[in-house]
Enzyme design. Structure first.
Site, PDB file in Angstrom:
ATOM      1  N   HIS A  81       6.305   1.422  36.379  1.00 35.04           N
ATOM      2  CA  HIS A  81       6.497   0.165  37.092  1.00 35.04           C
ATOM      3  C   HIS A  81       7.015   0.526  38.481  1.00 35.04           C
ATOM      4  O   HIS A  81       8.075   1.151  38.610  1.00 35.04           O
ATOM      5  CB  HIS A  81       7.481  -0.739  36.351  1.00 35.04           C
ATOM      6  CG  HIS A  81       6.933  -1.253  35.061  1.00 35.04           C
ATOM      7  ND1 HIS A  81       7.698  -1.432  33.929  1.00 35.04           N
ATOM      8  CD2 HIS A  81       5.674  -1.627  34.722  1.00 35.04           C
ATOM      9  CE1 HIS A  81       6.944  -1.896  32.953  1.00 35.04           C
ATOM     10  NE2 HIS A  81       5.711  -2.020  33.405  1.00 35.04           N
ATOM     11  N   GLU A  84      10.623   0.173  39.607  1.00 40.68           N
ATOM     12  CA  GLU A  84      11.642   0.900  38.851  1.00 40.68           C
ATOM     13  C   GLU A  84      11.662   2.318  39.401  1.00 40.68           C
ATOM     14  O   GLU A  84      11.017   3.227  38.884  1.00 40.68           O
ATOM     15  CB  GLU A  84      11.331   0.819  37.358  1.00 40.68           C
ATOM     16  CG  GLU A  84      11.451  -0.616  36.853  1.00 40.68           C
ATOM     17  CD  GLU A  84      10.859  -0.828  35.467  1.00 40.68           C
ATOM     18  OE1 GLU A  84      10.721   0.167  34.731  1.00 40.68           O
ATOM     19  OE2 GLU A  84      10.532  -1.977  35.142  1.00 40.68           O
ATOM     20  N   HIS A 188      11.992   4.395  32.881  1.00 37.43           N
ATOM     21  CA  HIS A 188      11.978   3.019  33.382  1.00 37.43           C
ATOM     22  C   HIS A 188      13.365   2.614  33.859  1.00 37.43           C
ATOM     23  O   HIS A 188      14.298   3.422  33.855  1.00 37.43           O
ATOM     24  CB  HIS A 188      11.519   2.066  32.271  1.00 37.43           C
ATOM     25  CG  HIS A 188      10.073   2.186  31.916  1.00 37.43           C
ATOM     26  ND1 HIS A 188       9.143   1.224  32.231  1.00 37.43           N
ATOM     27  CD2 HIS A 188       9.393   3.156  31.270  1.00 37.43           C
ATOM     28  CE1 HIS A 188       7.942   1.593  31.783  1.00 37.43           C
ATOM     29  NE2 HIS A 188       8.070   2.777  31.196  1.00 37.43           N
ATOM     30  N   GLU A 279      15.078   3.781  29.372  1.00 33.74           N
ATOM     31  CA  GLU A 279      15.567   2.789  30.330  1.00 33.74           C
ATOM     32  C   GLU A 279      16.876   3.324  30.893  1.00 33.74           C
ATOM     33  O   GLU A 279      17.853   3.483  30.166  1.00 33.74           O
ATOM     34  CB  GLU A 279      15.782   1.445  29.631  1.00 33.74           C
ATOM     35  CG  GLU A 279      14.543   0.870  28.965  1.00 33.74           C
ATOM     36  CD  GLU A 279      13.600   0.219  29.956  1.00 33.74           C
ATOM     37  OE1 GLU A 279      14.006   0.015  31.115  1.00 33.74           O
ATOM     38  OE2 GLU A 279      12.466  -0.098  29.577  1.00 33.74           O
TER      39      GLU A 279
END
Length: 432
Positions: A81, A84, A188, A279
């Protein structure tokens, strides 16, 4: 090249500073690393983005330009993404850390001796160039230049995914389908947790607790826990908002919320590669003054996770003339994968397993099967999985690949999954 551009590139010649690097700077840094460390690095592109930017990968190892029998292949993918942005910087710093410490730090030296490591700092350079700093919840730059979410763009084995496959996705699919990768992670932002497959599921895979389990759930829990426990903060159950709490800093993807067409599921089902999703920051695009702190948070975890590629068992399937046999199914009894895990052109197989006693099955379809009980130690501690070779009779030859089911998993009995409004809304905030 203008004076301003030259000034931007100057710090990269002497070191890598803690700031965000635009795509041209990223490319210049990777080329400089390959120039300075030609014996252990190899730079290559797996394809181009919608807007024509290269999808660069730097490989590190004692044989960086090609696969070496018995050496497992690992990959990290960042910036899927585009907004990110932290992951791409962490991977640049990881590259620098690896090349700087080779032949100086015994752990890094052994890691490079026994592993071929592929690092893609940015899978979505177009999205990154469109994004802006300090986006904690906004979506500008999240998607590729065709406004598509790349982490919902892969084929899905539970339900039909009608997305048009994007150039970036197709390039990564071809890369995965080369069949060389054993372990992977993609980076991410938007939460602080290690998430593992499945991201989707149905009544066959989903248990009473709402977890969509693979047959290797114990391994995936271990992999996610390895990263979380070696991260300075993740295992402390940091809560980024009022809606998400992750015990010990890990979660099953489906249990968190449903994703159709995720990259980690594609790796596991079609690529014979175990991948988890990391994440790494509550904010999608943290301020530059925090990058060094994030590097310090993640440095040990990034290294320890790579070491897990040496769990389990590896070996070759050969005939009595010592010739390799490709496309032999090699799996553990009781762990039948959706798409059978098969030997590559060199007759190699790699199975990630926790220490314990297992029965291996090697099957040449239409010919014969062999079984072997193995007692597996913790190979990660010695940078080498347990080794066992299967020897088939002289007449055995390589067969065509075992077909992977074209229909969704358990398609004759797939139940409809209801996605709650809550699950639908939160995916915009978090980074998966």
């Amino acid at each position: 090249m203008g004076i301003f551009s030259l000034l931007l590139l100057l710090p990269l010649a002497s070191g890598l500073d803690f700031r965000y690097h635009r795509t041209k700077e990223l490319e210049a840094f990777l080329k400089e690393v390959q120039k300075n460390y030609p014996a252990i690095t190899h730079l290559y592109s797996i394809g181009k983005s919608v807007q024509g930017r290269d999808l660069w990968v730097l490989a590190l190892g004692r044989s960086p330009t090609q696969h070496k029998i018995g050496i497992p292949e690992f990959k990290y993918v960042g910036n899927m993404h585009g907004n990110e942005a932290l992951g791409r910087e962490l991977l640049l710093h990881l590259i620098k850390y690896l090349v700087d410490n080779d032949q100086h730090d015994p752990v890094i030296t052994k890691l490079i001796n026994h592993t071929r490591i592929h690092i893609m700092p940015s899978m979505n350079p177009d999205g990154f160039e469109a994004s802006t700093m300090l986006q904690c919840a906004a979506t500008i730059g999240r998607y590729n230049a065709n406004k598509k979410d790349l982490n919902r763009n892969f084929p899905d084995h539970f339900t039909t995914n009608n997305q048009i496959i994007q150039p970036e996705t197709k390039a990564v699919m071809n890369w995965i389908n080369s069949g060389m990768f054993v372990l992977s992670a993609n980076l991410h932002g938007g939460a602080l947790v290690a998430s593992y497959p499945f991201d989707n599921g149905n009544h066959v895979t989903i248990d009473a607790n709402g977890v969509s389990k693979t047959v290797d759930d114990d391994v995936f829990v271990h992999l996610a826990s390895t990263y979380s426990n070696n991260h300075r903060m993740m295992h402390k159950d940091i809560v980024c908002d009022d809606t998400n709490y992750f015990k010990d800093g890990i979660t099953n993807g489906y249990h968190w919320y449903i994703v159709k067409g995720s990259m980690q599921d594609y790796n596991y089902v079609w690529g014979q590669c175990f991948e988890i999703t990391l994440e790494l920051s509550c904010c999608h695009y943290p301020s530059e003054d925090k990058i060094q702190d994030f590097w310090d948070d993640n440095k040990i975890a990034l290294i320890e996770y790579i070491k897990q590629i040496h769990l389990g068992v590896k070996g070759r399937v050969l005939n009595q003339k010592n010739k390799p046999i490709a496309n032999v199914i090699v799996e553990v009894q009781g762990r039948r994968h959706i798409c059978p895990y098969v030997t590559n052109k060199n007759g190699e197989y790699y199975l990630l397993l926790l220490p314990g006693v297992y029965t291996l099955n090697a099957t040449l379809p239409g010919f014969m099967s062999l079984q072997q009980e193995v007692v597996l130690p913790n190979g990660a501690e010695k940078f080498s999985a347990y080794e066992y070779d299967f020897i088939f009779s002289q007449g055995s030859t390589s067969k065509k690949p075992v077909p992977c089911p074209l229909k969704p998993l358990y398609s004759n009995s797939v139940s409809t999954v209801t996605v709650t409004v809550f699950n639908f809304l939160i995916f915009v905030y978090i980074g998966i």
